[in-house]
Structures are given as structure tokens and as C-alpha cells.
Design a protein around this motif. Sequence first.
Motif, mmCIF file in Angstrom:
data_model
loop_
_atom_site.group_PDB
_atom_site.id
_atom_site.type_symbol
_atom_site.label_atom_id
_atom_site.label_comp_id
_atom_site.label_asym_id
_atom_site.label_seq_id
_atom_site.Cartn_x
_atom_site.Cartn_y
_atom_site.Cartn_z
ATOM 1 N N LYS A 288 -19.840 -6.155 22.699
ATOM 2 C CA LYS A 288 -19.879 -4.676 22.644
ATOM 3 C C LYS A 288 -18.626 -4.139 21.939
ATOM 4 O O LYS A 288 -18.696 -3.174 21.171
ATOM 5 C CB LYS A 288 -20.001 -4.093 24.051
ATOM 6 C CG LYS A 288 -21.409 -4.250 24.626
ATOM 7 C CD LYS A 288 -21.532 -3.604 26.000
ATOM 8 C CE LYS A 288 -22.967 -3.727 26.515
ATOM 9 N NZ LYS A 288 -23.071 -3.485 27.963
ATOM 10 N N ALA A 289 -17.495 -4.766 22.223
ATOM 11 C CA ALA A 289 -16.245 -4.333 21.581
ATOM 12 C C ALA A 289 -16.334 -4.557 20.064
ATOM 13 O O ALA A 289 -15.914 -3.711 19.272
ATOM 14 C CB ALA A 289 -15.058 -5.105 22.168
ATOM 15 N N THR B 114 -12.543 -11.874 34.724
ATOM 16 C CA THR B 114 -12.667 -10.532 34.150
ATOM 17 C C THR B 114 -11.430 -10.136 33.370
ATOM 18 O O THR B 114 -11.520 -9.507 32.312
ATOM 19 C CB THR B 114 -12.889 -9.507 35.290
ATOM 20 O OG1 THR B 114 -13.904 -10.022 36.139
ATOM 21 C CG2 THR B 114 -13.301 -8.166 34.764
ATOM 22 N N GLU C 196 -11.260 -8.146 24.982
ATOM 23 C CA GLU C 196 -11.872 -6.870 24.587
ATOM 24 C C GLU C 196 -10.806 -5.910 24.059
ATOM 25 O O GLU C 196 -10.948 -5.296 22.997
ATOM 26 C CB GLU C 196 -12.559 -6.248 25.816
ATOM 27 C CG GLU C 196 -13.155 -4.883 25.575
ATOM 28 C CD GLU C 196 -13.529 -4.205 26.895
ATOM 29 O OE1 GLU C 196 -12.765 -4.311 27.888
ATOM 30 O OE2 GLU C 196 -14.589 -3.566 26.949
ATOM 31 N N ASP C 197 -9.708 -5.836 24.793
ATOM 32 C CA ASP C 197 -8.632 -4.928 24.431
ATOM 33 C C ASP C 197 -8.028 -5.322 23.075
ATOM 34 O O ASP C 197 -7.749 -4.478 22.234
ATOM 35 C CB ASP C 197 -7.567 -4.976 25.532
ATOM 36 C CG ASP C 197 -6.401 -4.068 25.230
ATOM 37 O OD1 ASP C 197 -6.647 -2.885 24.922
ATOM 38 O OD2 ASP C 197 -5.251 -4.526 25.279
ATOM 39 N N LYS D 171 -19.328 -8.169 26.983
ATOM 40 C CA LYS D 171 -18.285 -7.155 26.837
ATOM 41 C C LYS D 171 -17.599 -7.287 25.469
ATOM 42 O O LYS D 171 -17.357 -6.302 24.780
ATOM 43 C CB LYS D 171 -17.281 -7.388 27.983
ATOM 44 C CG LYS D 171 -16.242 -6.348 28.143
ATOM 45 C CD LYS D 171 -15.761 -6.346 29.600
ATOM 46 C CE LYS D 171 -14.763 -7.456 29.863
ATOM 47 N NZ LYS D 171 -14.372 -7.519 31.289
ATOM 48 N N VAL D 172 -17.323 -8.529 25.107
ATOM 49 C CA VAL D 172 -16.654 -8.795 23.834
ATOM 50 C C VAL D 172 -17.579 -8.420 22.659
ATOM 51 O O VAL D 172 -17.144 -7.809 21.683
ATOM 52 C CB VAL D 172 -16.213 -10.283 23.783
ATOM 53 C CG1 VAL D 172 -15.812 -10.701 22.390
ATOM 54 C CG2 VAL D 172 -15.067 -10.516 24.769
ATOM 55 N N GLY E 156 -11.521 -11.566 29.971
ATOM 56 C CA GLY E 156 -12.468 -10.783 29.159
ATOM 57 C C GLY E 156 -11.883 -9.440 28.762
ATOM 58 O O GLY E 156 -12.007 -9.003 27.618
ATOM 59 N N ASP E 157 -11.200 -8.791 29.693
ATOM 60 C CA ASP E 157 -10.592 -7.488 29.408
ATOM 61 C C ASP E 157 -9.534 -7.608 28.321
ATOM 62 O O ASP E 157 -9.435 -6.773 27.429
ATOM 63 C CB ASP E 157 -9.927 -6.912 30.673
ATOM 64 C CG ASP E 157 -10.946 -6.420 31.686
ATOM 65 O OD1 ASP E 157 -12.109 -6.196 31.300
ATOM 66 O OD2 ASP E 157 -10.581 -6.273 32.870
ATOM 67 N N ALA F 267 -21.052 -12.115 31.267
ATOM 68 C CA ALA F 267 -20.679 -10.687 31.277
ATOM 69 C C ALA F 267 -19.461 -10.453 30.371
ATOM 70 O O ALA F 267 -19.359 -9.426 29.689
ATOM 71 C CB ALA F 267 -20.386 -10.224 32.700
ATOM 72 N N GLN F 268 -18.540 -11.416 30.360
ATOM 73 C CA GLN F 268 -17.349 -11.264 29.502
ATOM 74 C C GLN F 268 -17.742 -11.361 28.028
ATOM 75 O O GLN F 268 -17.228 -10.630 27.184
ATOM 76 C CB GLN F 268 -16.281 -12.316 29.842
ATOM 77 C CG GLN F 268 -15.890 -12.366 31.307
ATOM 78 C CD GLN F 268 -15.658 -10.990 31.909
ATOM 79 O OE1 GLN F 268 -14.928 -10.173 31.354
ATOM 80 N NE2 GLN F 268 -16.290 -10.717 33.036
ATOM 81 N N ASN G 211 -10.317 -4.174 20.297
ATOM 82 C CA ASN G 211 -10.307 -2.737 20.050
ATOM 83 C C ASN G 211 -8.949 -2.202 19.605
ATOM 84 O O ASN G 211 -8.893 -1.206 18.898
ATOM 85 C CB ASN G 211 -10.805 -1.975 21.283
ATOM 86 C CG ASN G 211 -12.306 -2.165 21.495
ATOM 87 O OD1 ASN G 211 -12.771 -2.306 22.612
ATOM 88 N ND2 ASN G 211 -13.066 -2.220 20.410
#
Length: 372
Positions: free
Chosen positions: A26-27, A341, A348-349, A23-24, A344-345, A19-20, A352
Motif C-alpha cells: 500500500k505504501a 508490526t 512502510e515509513d 502494508k508495504v 513493517g511500520d 499484513a506487513q 513513504n
Amino acid sequence: MKLNIAVLPGDGIGPEVTAQAVKVLKAIAMEFNHVFTFDYGLVGASAIDKTGIPLPEATISTCEKADAVLFGAIGNTKYDIDPNTKIRPEQGLLGLRKTLDLYTNIRPVIAYEDLLNKSSLKKSQIKDTNILIYRELTSGIYFGEKKLSEDGNTASDICQYTRHEIERIAHLAFQAAQSRKRKLTLVDKANVLESSRLWRRIVQELAPQYPDVKVTYMYIDNAAMELIIKPRQFDVILTENMFGDILSEEASVIVGSIGLLASASIGKDHAMFEPIHGAYTKAANKGIANPIASILSAAMLLDHFGLDDEAALIREAVDKSLKLHITTPDLNTKYDNITTTKVGDFIEDFINNPDETNLNFTNIHLGQSTII
Ligand code: IPM
Ligand code: MG
């Protein structure tokens, strides 16, 4: 670029770490204006639970239609206890490798400067290690004929290789060496095994086509020791299926955690990207699984499609997370509230907002981030 990615989260910690990685990705798609779509499939113990088999037809066709496969992890300890089990989760992964003909498994082993003290080996020994393991993935003892006598007292697994199977991966390993430190080590057991002598003969035959590559030969038992005491001597390691399985897991000691090791499995028509770690059932759903191997596998996926800047940005984000100790408990000594998570956040951050993230770092440490 448009990419359709088959996602097979699998078992244990697989779904959380995958899932992480999604997410990455997608970023990255957002940041670089790509269109990535994700199709999910069942595999392993979770597929057995739902369909009775570890590799359903629907999963195979999802993978065959996709541009690439992102794989999580496979296995469940409940199947490990009984050696008489006929259906095993691992058949899902092995079946996929064979069906998609993913014959070359590439496993990078890099000693991160910020993690040198996490290894149980001496810093001075492992510093600057950068190895690529080329593991043959669709043949050898894993796939040779298996027999169990009727009385149940004799068993055998054949280790068979053909010239074709060795040549195709050997060429790729030579080419990889050409773009690196131009050193190739064939790891085998040619003093005992006929199949190893075939590997050695073929690599010797191919070597003149790559005159700029220095080839060395090492027996697996010796390589297992050399890898730990002098890892810097290696550049590209080429080896058969089972030796590669064992050596790559041993190599994770150099890096500090198996939760950091990514891999790419490449064939002529398909490619799959997966962490080298297993399902780690005990850790599932606790938020303690390290997602970096999965995230770095996503970076290898982007490499495969020539998306170099995108892959580089993921690696930069991972480096930053390691530097700032935004890591799961397998690596952390500094903070105790960093979950799967959160890692991963953070990554992702960073992707972006590479320039603004400093503000968020602090917040993440304090558990007060607005992005979580
Ligand atoms: C790996 C794993 C697999 C293997 C298992 C899960 C079948 O250990 O990818 O290294 O042995 O290849
Ligand atoms: Mg393994």
C-alpha cells in the motif's frame, strides 16, 4: 499500474507477516501512484476450520481472477501428530500450486553483509553468497501416485517427470543464469534415479542453446554439503521438487534466519509470492514472527510486473532495517522491543519518507514512534 492481488494469509504466523507485506505494498502504491486492490481468501488449516476443506472453490476463483497471489504460510501442528489424517492444511498449498500451474519456484539466497554474524557458519565462508534456486514445483514425488496397501504395511510415492515439465523450467533457469554469473548447477541423484537421469539428459540437450552458460552437475547429497562449505561456487541451482524444498531450507542457514527467505512461484498464466518458511504455530500472535520474507516476497511480486524501482525501494528499506537492527528476535541481539508490526511500520515509513526516517528510527528504538 492497476493490480488486483489475491491475499491468502493462511495459518500460524501467516496473517501477521502478510499484513506487513500488504502494508508495504500500500505504501508503494501511494508513493508511485499505482492502484493495488486486495482480495482475501481462505486456505490451509484456517480454511478447514471454517469450511471443512483446505482449498475452497472461492479461494481458487479469487486467485484465478487476480493478477498475482500473495501467500502467507500453511500448516498447524495439530495435523502433524496423526499420520492417518485424510485432510491436511498442506493440501491447500499443493492444490493451489497445481491448479494455477505454478511450475517454477524461485528462491533467492543472499548473504546480507549486516547479518553475516547471525549465521552459524563462518563469515568468510558465506560472505557474498548470492544464489537463485530454481525448484520445480508441480511434479515429482510430491504429485506422483501415492499408495498405501490395504493392510497398511506398504506405501509408495512415485517420482515421475516428463520432458515437458523439465524443459520449461530448465529454459527459465538457463535464462536466469544468462542475466547473472552465467553458471547453472543441476542438482540431482542421477547415479541412482531414472527420473534424475532424464533431468540430466534434457539439461545436456538444452545446454548448446545457451553457450554462454557454464553447466555443472552435482548429486544432491554432495550439493547439500557444498552449499554449506562453499556457497559462493553457486549461481543458479536447478533442481526437482523435493530436492529444492530441502536445499532451500538448508540455504536459510547461510542467510541467518529462515524468516528472510522469499520466493516467487511462476506459471504461464499465474504467479504467487510466498515466504519459504512455514506457519510456525507456536509463534503465532506473539509479535515475534519476522515479516521480512513476506515483505521481500512482495518485492518479487513487483519485479514480476517490471516495477523495478518499487521493488528496489522495498529492498533498500529492508537493508536499512537490518543495518539498524530493526528486526524481530530471530535476528535481534540489540533491542528487545521490535515486533513484527514495528518492522513493517519501519519499512512502510522508509518507503513513504526515505529522507526523513532517521528521526523515526530513534523513536522506534525507544518505543515512542509517532507512526506506530
Ligand atoms: C515449502 C513448504 C511446502 C513444501 C509445504 C508446506 C507443503 O515446505 O514451500 O517449502 O514442501 O513445498
Ligand atoms: Mg519447505
